[in-house]
Scaffold this active site. Sequence first.
Site: not given
Ligand code: 5GP
Length: 175
Positions: A129, A163, A101, A157, A97-98, A151, A41-42
């Site tokens: 990040k 959110r 990470d 959220d 993407e939002d 964040v 949803k982000g």
């Molecule tokens: P990745 O697969 O890159 O580790 O994770 C991406 C997903 O982790 C993002 O789409 C989000 O849903 C969640 N995520 C990672 N860090 C954060 C954060 O600081 N805040 C929020 N709200 N979601 C995060």
Amino acid sequence: MQLPKTMISEEDIRKRVDELAAQISIDYADKDEIVLVGVLKGAFIFLADLSRRLSIPRHIEFIAVSSYEHGSTRSGAVRLVMDVRRSIEGKHVLIVEDIVDTGHTLHYLIDMLKSRNPASVKTCTLLHKEHKTEVDVEIDYLGFSIGDEWVVGYGLDYDEKDRTLPYIGMIDPSD
Ligand code: 5GP
């Protein structure tokens, strides 16, 4: 109720989204259409703002994924929960993407969408990040690099809270 501390203000987000939209509009100026694939949803607020500032023909799609969890730890495996509605074969796709990470989600999405024979797949994320990268992914359009804080706001959220904050705030999930 205490509001999360501001990390990126509404004004700074607006300026950066303007810049990203301008750059994307230049880069895709010679294409018939761009397919924006927002990751739910982000990314819904970022996608709404970005898409309205583009000066090129655009088509909006959404996709949803979830990460497999073992207790409180994420394994890195990603599962598709909702797919795009229209074929992307021969299309120019931009994943929106939002936040990136570890990179697992975006890596999964790039591979999955590329396997469907689009004309191109590029990526745009509001936040990254960069110190938490576990799998390298190409980010073509980046809003802001941030640290390891959790964040919220502008679509992001914490347990469905915060959110719709208009800015990016940071919280300590252990509080
Ligand atoms: P990745 O697969 O890159 O580790 O994770 C991406 C997903 O982790 C993002 O789409 C989000 O849903 C969640 N995520 C990672 N860090 C954060 C954060 O600081 N805040 C929020 N709200 N979601 C995060």
